[in-house]
Write an enzyme that holds these catalytic residues in place. Structure first.
Site, PDB file in Angstrom:
ATOM      1  N   TRP A  82      26.991  48.449  57.976  1.00  0.00           N
ATOM      2  CA  TRP A  82      26.884  49.663  58.775  1.00  0.00           C
ATOM      3  C   TRP A  82      25.593  50.422  58.460  1.00  0.00           C
ATOM      4  CZ3 TRP A  82      27.302  51.293  63.132  1.00  0.00           C
ATOM      5  CH2 TRP A  82      27.666  52.579  63.544  1.00  0.00           C
TER       6      TRP A  82
ATOM      7  N   GLY B  84      32.923  56.734  65.321  1.00  0.00           N
ATOM      8  CA  GLY B  84      33.367  56.266  66.623  1.00  0.00           C
ATOM      9  C   GLY B  84      33.585  54.766  66.599  1.00  0.00           C
TER      10      GLY B  84
ATOM     11  N   SER C 175      32.552  51.494  66.561  1.00  0.00           N
ATOM     12  CA  SER C 175      31.186  50.974  66.364  1.00  0.00           C
ATOM     13  C   SER C 175      31.140  49.906  65.273  1.00  0.00           C
ATOM     14  CB  SER C 175      30.250  52.121  65.997  1.00  0.00           C
ATOM     15  OG  SER C 175      30.815  52.933  64.969  1.00  0.00           O
TER      16      SER C 175
ATOM     17  N   ALA D 214      29.465  47.315  63.080  1.00  0.00           N
ATOM     18  CA  ALA D 214      28.068  47.153  62.674  1.00  0.00           C
ATOM     19  C   ALA D 214      27.455  45.908  63.303  1.00  0.00           C
ATOM     20  CB  ALA D 214      27.984  47.061  61.153  1.00  0.00           C
TER      21      ALA D 214
ATOM     22  N   LYS E 124      42.725  55.440  61.363  1.00  0.00           N
ATOM     23  CA  LYS E 124      42.778  54.238  62.208  1.00  0.00           C
ATOM     24  C   LYS E 124      42.725  52.981  61.347  1.00  0.00           C
ATOM     25  CE  LYS E 124      38.203  53.408  61.734  1.00  0.00           C
ATOM     26  NZ  LYS E 124      37.457  52.166  61.429  1.00  0.00           N
TER      27      LYS E 124
ATOM     28  N   THR F  70      39.301  48.921  66.147  1.00  0.00           N
ATOM     29  CA  THR F  70      39.655  48.496  64.794  1.00  0.00           C
ATOM     30  C   THR F  70      40.958  47.709  64.752  1.00  0.00           C
ATOM     31  OG1 THR F  70      38.594  50.522  64.016  1.00  0.00           O
ATOM     32  CG2 THR F  70      39.862  49.302  62.403  1.00  0.00           C
TER      33      THR F  70
END
Length: 333
Positions: free
Chosen positions: A11, A132, A134, A136, A187, A244
């Site tokens: 990330w 958010g 995302s 990596a 999450k 996720t």
């Protein structure tokens, strides 16, 4: 703009590449000197295979690289965030902005990541949460992505928004730091649960149930901690939850699959080869829910599996056998 990104995991590296693309002078810091030298020589991060690192990206292992920066991005694992933030305190100025991209809740204090950074740095400068849906791997490959920049200092949130936004990385600003960070942390717990059900051979119905009811209890806790409920319906809540809980790029989801297949918890986490943030977040979430009197049955079930060795099949039966109720209790009061 001169920027330091602290943490050379997938990330941190992907964000460093994005910031270089946006025309900034960027240094990527690694905890280990050997890792930093390897990245500089090979111009590739093994966590992002096939992605070439920009020639202009600088690599350092000395935290003095923070000195003189306008923005510092903290991309360390959650357990290392406090130590790293404390170590950079001597280099900070009031006109700097810190950006936390770590997701989690600190063990022992139950603080959110921006709260940890503010405490460790003496609240010297604004701290923005960037979060958010995302992965990596996708950001590094320039896949269109959208995230949220959150800070109660509106100018700081919008500065970070301007810093990261481009044609393939859209950034929305928000004042609801609590909602954004709690959505990001919890999450991971739900991703472990969804992965576990996949490993048990269950289907899409079960995963959808866990995601929606998991979001409901996340929202209850977030609101109890001062967040806005609508934030959990946005990118940092539902958006991050979807990505996720459904992707093999998710370390938490993959760890859950192994646990569902019968592998002991610690072996499953070790097999991932990287930090599984949901394992730590579930303990903090369970403590917060008990302290605040917030009902979080899925989180409690995950805690029993991860920390007390309870069988996933048993906790699932208990969840399905709970007393009947209305989906939205508030609407019937």
């Amino acid at each position: 703009m001169k920027i330091a990104v602290l943490g050379s995991g997938g990330w941190g590296t992907a964000l460093a590449m994005l910031l270089v693309e946006n025309g900034n002078d960027v240094t990527l810091w690694s905890y280990l000197e050997e890792e930093s030298r390897t990245l500089a020589q090979r111009r590739e991060n093994p966590l992002l295979p096939g992605v070439t690192l920009p020639e202009s990206l600088d690599f350092r292992w000395d935290l003095a690289c923070v000195e003189g920066c306008e923005v510092v991005v903290l991309a360390t694992p959650s357990f290392a965030l406090r130590t790293t933030a404390a170590q950079i305190k001597p280099y900070l100025r009031k006109d700097m902005v810190l950006v936390s991209v770590s997701k989690g809740i600190e063990k022992g204090t139950s603080l959110r990541m921006t709260q940890v950074v503010r405490e460790a740095t003496g609240d010297l400068c604004p701290v923005v949460a960037l979060s958010g849906p995302s992965h990596a791997e996708e950001v590094a490959r320039k896949v269109p992505t959208a995230v949220v920049s959150a800070c109660q200092d509106r100018a700081a949130a919008e500065k970070v928004q301007d810093l990261f936004i481009n044609q393939r990385f859209r950034v929305y600003a928000s004042l609801d730091v609590a909602g954004v960070e709690l959505g990001a942390a919890l999450k991971n717990v739900m991703a472990l649960c969804c992965g576990c059900c996949t490993g048990m051979g269950l289907g899409d119905n079960t995963r959808a149930m866990l995601m929606t009811r998991g979001l409901a209890e996340t929202a209850r806790l977030a609101v109890a901690l001062g967040a806005q409920r609508e934030t959990l319906a946005g990118l940092a809540g539902m958006g991050d939850l979807i990505v996720t809980c459904t992707s093999m790029n998710s370390r938490n989801y993959r760890a859950g699959i192994l646990i569902g297949q019968g592998k002991p918890v610690q072996e499953a986490i070790a097999a991932i080869g990287a930090v599984v943030e949901g394992y730590y977040a579930v303990a903090s979430a369970q403590e917060l829910s008990q302290r605040l009197g917030v009902e979080m049955p899925i989180t409690q079930a995950a805690y029993e599996v991860l920390y007390h060795g309870k069988a996933p099949e048993t906790v699932l039966q208990e969840l399905m056998g709970r007393a009947k109720r209305h989906e939205s209790e508030e609407s019937w009061r």
